[in-house]
Design a protein around this motif. Structure first.
Motif, PDB file in Angstrom:
ATOM      1  N   ARG A  79       6.412  -1.003  -9.555  1.00 29.24           N
ATOM      2  CA  ARG A  79       6.414  -2.103 -10.512  1.00 29.24           C
ATOM      3  C   ARG A  79       7.246  -3.284  -9.999  1.00 29.24           C
ATOM      4  O   ARG A  79       6.872  -4.445 -10.203  1.00 29.24           O
ATOM      5  CB  ARG A  79       6.921  -1.625 -11.877  1.00 29.24           C
ATOM      6  N   LYS A  80       8.342  -2.997  -9.343  1.00 24.49           N
ATOM      7  CA  LYS A  80       9.120  -4.089  -8.750  1.00 24.49           C
ATOM      8  C   LYS A  80       8.301  -4.811  -7.684  1.00 24.49           C
ATOM      9  O   LYS A  80       8.297  -6.044  -7.614  1.00 24.49           O
ATOM     10  CB  LYS A  80      10.413  -3.563  -8.144  1.00 24.49           C
ATOM     11  N   ARG A  81       7.594  -4.039  -6.879  1.00 25.53           N
ATOM     12  CA  ARG A  81       6.780  -4.647  -5.834  1.00 25.53           C
ATOM     13  C   ARG A  81       5.650  -5.466  -6.441  1.00 25.53           C
ATOM     14  O   ARG A  81       5.340  -6.564  -5.951  1.00 25.53           O
ATOM     15  CB  ARG A  81       6.224  -3.528  -4.938  1.00 25.53           C
ATOM     16  N   LEU A  82       5.031  -4.988  -7.511  1.00 22.48           N
ATOM     17  CA  LEU A  82       3.949  -5.728  -8.156  1.00 22.48           C
ATOM     18  C   LEU A  82       4.473  -6.993  -8.831  1.00 22.48           C
ATOM     19  O   LEU A  82       3.787  -8.022  -8.846  1.00 22.48           O
ATOM     20  CB  LEU A  82       3.237  -4.838  -9.175  1.00 22.48           C
ATOM     21  N   THR A  83       5.681  -6.919  -9.380  1.00 21.94           N
ATOM     22  CA  THR A  83       6.289  -8.123  -9.956  1.00 21.94           C
ATOM     23  C   THR A  83       6.477  -9.188  -8.883  1.00 21.94           C
ATOM     24  O   THR A  83       6.150 -10.365  -9.087  1.00 21.94           O
ATOM     25  CB  THR A  83       7.638  -7.769 -10.605  1.00 21.94           C
TER      26      THR A  83
ATOM     27  N   GLU B 230       0.790  -1.232   0.000  1.00 20.14           N
ATOM     28  CA  GLU B 230       0.000   0.000   0.000  1.00 20.14           C
ATOM     29  C   GLU B 230       0.825   1.288   0.000  1.00 20.14           C
ATOM     30  O   GLU B 230       0.445   2.255  -0.682  1.00 20.14           O
ATOM     31  CB  GLU B 230      -0.967   0.011   1.187  1.00 20.14           C
ATOM     32  N   PRO B 231       1.943   1.408   0.738  1.00 18.92           N
ATOM     33  CA  PRO B 231       2.662   2.684   0.736  1.00 18.92           C
ATOM     34  C   PRO B 231       3.054   3.163  -0.658  1.00 18.92           C
ATOM     35  O   PRO B 231       2.919   4.359  -0.969  1.00 18.92           O
ATOM     36  CB  PRO B 231       3.885   2.394   1.607  1.00 18.92           C
ATOM     37  N   LEU B 232       3.508   2.267  -1.521  1.00 19.43           N
ATOM     38  CA  LEU B 232       3.888   2.676  -2.871  1.00 19.43           C
ATOM     39  C   LEU B 232       2.673   2.991  -3.725  1.00 19.43           C
ATOM     40  O   LEU B 232       2.699   3.925  -4.538  1.00 19.43           O
ATOM     41  CB  LEU B 232       4.740   1.586  -3.523  1.00 19.43           C
ATOM     42  N   VAL B 233       1.591   2.234  -3.555  1.00 18.01           N
ATOM     43  CA  VAL B 233       0.357   2.537  -4.275  1.00 18.01           C
ATOM     44  C   VAL B 233      -0.139   3.935  -3.905  1.00 18.01           C
ATOM     45  O   VAL B 233      -0.537   4.732  -4.766  1.00 18.01           O
ATOM     46  CB  VAL B 233      -0.721   1.476  -3.980  1.00 18.01           C
ATOM     47  N   GLN B 234      -0.088   4.248  -2.633  1.00 19.99           N
ATOM     48  CA  GLN B 234      -0.557   5.552  -2.191  1.00 19.99           C
ATOM     49  C   GLN B 234       0.359   6.672  -2.660  1.00 19.99           C
ATOM     50  O   GLN B 234      -0.113   7.763  -2.991  1.00 19.99           O
ATOM     51  CB  GLN B 234      -0.696   5.565  -0.675  1.00 19.99           C
TER      52      GLN B 234
END
Length: 216
Positions: free
Chosen positions: A139-143, A108-112
């Motif tokens: 994108r790295k986190r989503l990967t 969540e922190p990066l999405v926000q």
């Protein structure tokens, strides 16, 4: 009777994202009825409301036994008493809690950060400089997240749980952009969660007051 506070109205970009939807969804999945107590922005700073929610946000929650705030904590509380949202065995419960906190603390922190730039500061010079860095990190986190999901339908023990309520809510906050299109397993995961009847009821219950109380 369970009571959940929610806003009477929010701007369109926030509709479907306000965090009372997490609690509404958990209650729907658990088969628990509730009343929503609608507040206006003018109520957020009143002493009476701050006594329930120290930061003036929504939701606040009460069920006759406990008074709570913080949507993730409320969802976890509901789940601990629901076979639909939390398995009975220790290993299963631990995995649900792990992914629930992963949604809140790791994803969540990066999405926000990205949402804050795109929705509130897109035209500012600092935001234009910062955005590519945030997107790269996201994108790295989503990967990593898509790899962790693999070919499972849900994150914890491959059965829908409280963890999926938080993770879906977090990933839905990317719907202002097209990033999830590059992560088909995550895109399909969100669509699968959004198709659940309990989510559809929770979403409609959040959106209905916004239609009724839309400013002229």
């Amino acid at each position: 009777m369970i009571q959940v506070t929610a806003f009477k109205w929010v701007p369109p970009f926030a509709q479907g994202s306000v965090r009372d939807i997490r609690v509404r969804w958990a209650l729907e999945e658990a088969g628990l009825g509730y009343d929503d107590q609608l507040i206006g922005f003018e109520d957020q700073s009143t002493p009476a409301y701050r006594a329930r929610q120290p930061f003036g946000q929504v939701p606040a929650f009460s069920d006759g036994k406990v008074e709570m705030f913080e949507s993730g904590a409320i969802v976890l509380y509901i789940a601990q008493n629901s076979d639909q949202l939390m398995p009975a065995d220790d290993a299963g419960r631990a995995m649900v809690m792990t992914w629930l906190f992963a949604a809140s603390n790791t994803v969540e922190p990066l999405v926000q950060q990205l949402g804050g730039i795109d929705l509130f500061h897109a035209d500012q010079a600092w935001a234009k400089e910062r955005r590519p860095q945030v997107e790269t990190m996201l994108r790295k986190r989503l990967t990593d997240l898509q790899t962790a999901l693999g070919d499972r339908r849900w994150f914890a023990n491959d059965r829908f749980s409280a963890a999926d309520i938080l993770m879906t809510h977090v990933l839905r906050d990317l719907r202002h952009c097209d990033i999830l299109a590059d992560y088909p397993a995550l895109r399909d995961y969100v669509a699968r969660a959004e198709a659940r009847p309990a989510f559809r009821r929770a979403l409609e219950d959040q959106l209905k007051p916004f239609r009724i109380n839309e400013p002229a």
